[in-house]
Design a protein around this motif. Structure first.
Motif, PDB file in Angstrom:
ATOM      1  N   GLU A 143       0.667  -1.228   0.063  1.00  0.00           N
ATOM      2  CA  GLU A 143       0.177   0.071  -0.050  1.00  0.00           C
ATOM      3  C   GLU A 143       0.969   1.246   0.151  1.00  0.00           C
ATOM      4  OE1 GLU A 143      -2.525  -0.053   3.354  1.00  0.00           O
ATOM      5  OE2 GLU A 143      -3.704  -1.979   3.019  1.00  0.00           O
ATOM      6  N   ILE A 144       2.132   1.279   0.254  1.00  0.00           N
ATOM      7  CA  ILE A 144       2.911   2.328   0.199  1.00  0.00           C
ATOM      8  C   ILE A 144       2.772   3.182  -0.967  1.00  0.00           C
ATOM      9  CG2 ILE A 144       5.192   3.147   0.417  1.00  0.00           C
ATOM     10  CD1 ILE A 144       5.911   0.599   2.050  1.00  0.00           C
ATOM     11  N   ASP A 145       2.469   4.518  -0.741  1.00  0.00           N
ATOM     12  CA  ASP A 145       2.105   5.390  -1.991  1.00  0.00           C
ATOM     13  C   ASP A 145       2.864   6.601  -1.780  1.00  0.00           C
ATOM     14  OD1 ASP A 145       0.886   6.483   0.015  1.00  0.00           O
ATOM     15  OD2 ASP A 145      -1.032   6.508  -1.094  1.00  0.00           O
ATOM     16  N   GLY A 146       4.111   6.583  -0.950  1.00  0.00           N
ATOM     17  CA  GLY A 146       5.005   8.039  -0.688  1.00  0.00           C
ATOM     18  C   GLY A 146       5.914   7.550   0.316  1.00  0.00           C
ATOM     19  N   ASP A 168       8.644  -0.660  -3.841  1.00  0.00           N
ATOM     20  CA  ASP A 168       9.815  -1.258  -4.080  1.00  0.00           C
ATOM     21  C   ASP A 168      11.110  -0.815  -3.343  1.00  0.00           C
ATOM     22  OD1 ASP A 168       8.547  -2.489  -6.197  1.00  0.00           O
ATOM     23  OD2 ASP A 168       9.104  -0.934  -7.644  1.00  0.00           O
ATOM     24  N   ASP A 169      11.215   0.278  -3.052  1.00  0.00           N
ATOM     25  CA  ASP A 169      12.228   0.633  -1.894  1.00  0.00           C
ATOM     26  C   ASP A 169      12.048  -0.075  -0.579  1.00  0.00           C
ATOM     27  OD1 ASP A 169      14.495   2.417  -1.669  1.00  0.00           O
ATOM     28  OD2 ASP A 169      13.522   3.678  -0.429  1.00  0.00           O
ATOM     29  N   PHE A 170      10.946  -0.387  -0.108  1.00  0.00           N
ATOM     30  CA  PHE A 170      10.884  -1.069   1.053  1.00  0.00           C
ATOM     31  C   PHE A 170      11.267  -2.614   0.839  1.00  0.00           C
ATOM     32  CE2 PHE A 170       8.587  -4.417   3.504  1.00  0.00           C
ATOM     33  CZ  PHE A 170       8.600  -3.884   4.744  1.00  0.00           C
ATOM     34  N   TYR A 171      10.996  -3.311   0.091  1.00  0.00           N
ATOM     35  CA  TYR A 171      11.668  -4.457  -0.117  1.00  0.00           C
ATOM     36  C   TYR A 171      13.059  -4.428  -0.174  1.00  0.00           C
ATOM     37  CZ  TYR A 171       6.863  -6.044  -0.943  1.00  0.00           C
ATOM     38  OH  TYR A 171       5.476  -6.086  -0.594  1.00  0.00           O
ATOM     39  N   GLU A 172      13.651  -3.602  -0.984  1.00  0.00           N
ATOM     40  CA  GLU A 172      15.108  -3.649  -1.099  1.00  0.00           C
ATOM     41  C   GLU A 172      15.835  -3.323   0.313  1.00  0.00           C
ATOM     42  OE1 GLU A 172      17.173  -0.289  -3.950  1.00  0.00           O
ATOM     43  OE2 GLU A 172      15.537  -1.420  -5.079  1.00  0.00           O
ATOM     44  N   LYS A 173      15.284  -2.284   0.920  1.00  0.00           N
ATOM     45  CA  LYS A 173      15.784  -1.474   1.992  1.00  0.00           C
ATOM     46  C   LYS A 173      15.650  -2.832   3.234  1.00  0.00           C
ATOM     47  CE  LYS A 173      16.770   2.913   1.391  1.00  0.00           C
ATOM     48  NZ  LYS A 173      15.639   4.202   1.124  1.00  0.00           N
ATOM     49  N   ILE A 183      18.090  -5.457  11.611  1.00  0.00           N
ATOM     50  CA  ILE A 183      16.820  -6.073  12.143  1.00  0.00           C
ATOM     51  C   ILE A 183      16.929  -7.487  11.650  1.00  0.00           C
ATOM     52  CG2 ILE A 183      15.389  -4.109  12.453  1.00  0.00           C
ATOM     53  CD1 ILE A 183      14.969  -4.485   9.311  1.00  0.00           C
ATOM     54  N   THR A 184      15.644  -8.380  12.083  1.00  0.00           N
ATOM     55  CA  THR A 184      15.653  -9.896  11.817  1.00  0.00           C
ATOM     56  C   THR A 184      14.485  -9.728  10.796  1.00  0.00           C
ATOM     57  OG1 THR A 184      14.024 -10.038  13.490  1.00  0.00           O
ATOM     58  CG2 THR A 184      16.463 -10.392  14.065  1.00  0.00           C
ATOM     59  N   GLU A 185      14.512 -10.887   9.997  1.00  0.00           N
ATOM     60  CA  GLU A 185      13.433 -11.228   9.198  1.00  0.00           C
ATOM     61  C   GLU A 185      11.825 -11.315   9.840  1.00  0.00           C
ATOM     62  OE1 GLU A 185      13.299 -11.927   5.347  1.00  0.00           O
ATOM     63  OE2 GLU A 185      15.001 -13.489   6.254  1.00  0.00           O
ATOM     64  N   ASN A 186      12.100 -11.622  11.128  1.00  0.00           N
ATOM     65  CA  ASN A 186      10.682 -11.706  11.720  1.00  0.00           C
ATOM     66  C   ASN A 186      10.188 -10.496  12.124  1.00  0.00           C
ATOM     67  OD1 ASN A 186       8.891 -13.555  12.367  1.00  0.00           O
ATOM     68  ND2 ASN A 186       9.533 -13.402  14.739  1.00  0.00           N
ATOM     69  N   GLU A 187      11.151  -9.600  12.235  1.00  0.00           N
ATOM     70  CA  GLU A 187      10.936  -8.157  12.673  1.00  0.00           C
ATOM     71  C   GLU A 187      10.223  -7.387  11.437  1.00  0.00           C
ATOM     72  OE1 GLU A 187      13.690  -6.921  16.355  1.00  0.00           O
ATOM     73  OE2 GLU A 187      14.474  -7.080  14.490  1.00  0.00           O
ATOM     74  N   ILE A 188      10.715  -7.802  10.426  1.00  0.00           N
ATOM     75  CA  ILE A 188      10.282  -7.114   9.151  1.00  0.00           C
ATOM     76  C   ILE A 188       8.730  -7.337   8.853  1.00  0.00           C
ATOM     77  CG2 ILE A 188      10.242  -7.403   6.580  1.00  0.00           C
ATOM     78  CD1 ILE A 188      12.402  -5.538   7.321  1.00  0.00           C
TER      79      ILE A 188
END
Ligand code: AMP
Ligand code: AMP
Length: 356
Positions: A143-146, A168-173, A183-188
């Motif tokens: 849903e991220i739009d900005g 896209d930036d979210f997944y990359e970062k 951070i851990t996978e679970n936290e994400i």
């Protein structure tokens, strides 16, 4: 729970109330305030931090523990209850102990509201009911739009938070943050994603007094965060080449004095937040709370979080802030204000109303 706490309190020697807290976060503030109001004090602390509380002489007794959850140990709880202890909760109670269900010692504050604080959905419901302006929440990265900020559960002082420009930036970062071990996978997976409001931060520390029936503005601060506050030291081209990502690990705080006309937005928000607290968690707000906000270019306030207990930012207000001075005309800071309320409650035989 409340009945049990009140019956414990019933057996207390009210002339010998002792104020205690865990040795971290704002304990110097709390213990100094208690001493200023004439109380005996106990600091329950780990070996690592003992040097802090020995250095300032604000604890009449230091009780060592291995780790914070040891506060829940039955023998320790009994000892504290025998010493007529009222515990003052702070950020470490949220961050390192979590549920206060097993805590039998009376605390100053409302433990149900502290649970509303740590549950992001409940917190959102509370703030929405109060009608304050909030950042958008994204229930999924899709849903991220900005510009968005990605947060993690608990009061971990902004550790590991990061900003993204798009989904896209979210997944990359996120991938990168996990790779470098921030951070851990679970936290994400459990991340809380919120619209990033561009502006300057102001943290308002209020005190709701049952005894005086009013809301007091006690201190105001902003945070000093690593590494976001260090970014300006590095030219933008280097930031890009070095792939520097800001994080929000809190290192300290600065005091703030607000442009006076903007106070109305904060005072109104505090009033509405206190009103709603009475509906959602009887008896509602007790004592310190903090409204965490951003003021944008139009000087409009957006609330991105609330804390239902003392925050460490109040440490900037020792021995007073401009606001507590205007109200009280004497040295008054959050630790002392808490102790003053307890003292007034004892004098008026109203301790039941401020302890949970
Ligand atoms: P500490 O005793 O420093 O480990 O702090 C206990 C908890 O409170 C941690 O989750 C910290 O991140 C948080 N905390 C401590 N000091 C501050 C501060 N000045 N501002 C915001 N959070 C803090
Ligand atoms: P918190 O731990 O939620 O108090 O926030 C840690 C840091 O993130 C602070 O510097 C805040 O200013 C920043 N922050 C949190 N939420 C937002 C938001 N929605 N918009 C802008 N900054 C935020």
């Amino acid at each position: 729970m409340r009945d049990k706490i009140l019956s414990t309190l019933e057996n207390y020697d009210k002339d010998k109330i002792c104020i205690a807290t865990l040795g971290s976060h704002s304990a110097l503030n709390i213990l100094k305030g208690a001493k200023d109001e004439g109380f005996n004090t106990i600091c329950i602390c780990r070996d690592k931090e003992r040097i802090i509380y020995e250095s300032f002489g604000v604890a009449d007794e230091i009780i060592p523990i291995k780790d914070y959850p040891d506060l829940l140990d039955d023998r320790l709880q009994n000892k504290l209850i025998e010493s007529n202890v009222i515990l003052i909760p702070h950020g470490s109670f949220n961050a390192y102990i979590g549920s206060l269900e097993k805590l039998r010692i009376p605390i100053f504050g409302n433990r149900v509201l502290m649970e509303w604080e740590v549950d992001r959905d409940k917190q959102k419901e509370w703030l929405e009911k109060a009608g304050v302006r909030l950042p958008k929440t994204y229930s999924s990265p899709e849903e991220i739009d900005g510009l968005a900020i990605v947060k993690f559960p608990g009061a971990m002082g902004g550790k590991g938070y990061f900003i993204v420009a798009s989904k896209d930036d979210f997944y990359e970062k996120a991938k990168r943050m996990v790779e470098i071990g921030l951070i851990t996978e679970n936290e994400i997976k459990n991340a809380f994603i919120q619209e990033y409001v561009f502006g300057v931060n102001v943290y308002f520390s209020f005190f709701y007094s049952y005894i005086l029936n009013r809301i007091e503005l006690i201190a105001m601060d902003r945070r000093y965060e690593s590494t976001v506050d260090a970014l300006g030291k590095i030219p933008a081209d280097i930031q890009i080449k070095a792939e520097i990502m800001p994080t929000y690990t809190v290192i300290g705080n600065f005091p703030i004095v607000l442009r006076e006309s903007l106070l109305s937005q904060a005072l109104k928000a505090a009033k509405d937040i206190v009103e709603v607290s009475k509906e959602i968690a009887y008896p509602g707000m007790v004592g310190p709370f903090c409204i965490e906000s951003v003021f944008d270019e139009n000087a409009e306030m957006t609330v991105f979080e609330i804390s239902a207990r003392i925050v460490a930012g109040t440490n900037v207000g020792i021995p007073f802030s401009p606001y507590s001075y205007i109200l009280w005309g004497e040295n008054m800071y959050m630790g002392r204000r808490i102790a003053r309320e307890i003292r007034l409650a004892v004098e008026k035989d109203l301790l039941n109303e401020v302890v949970y």
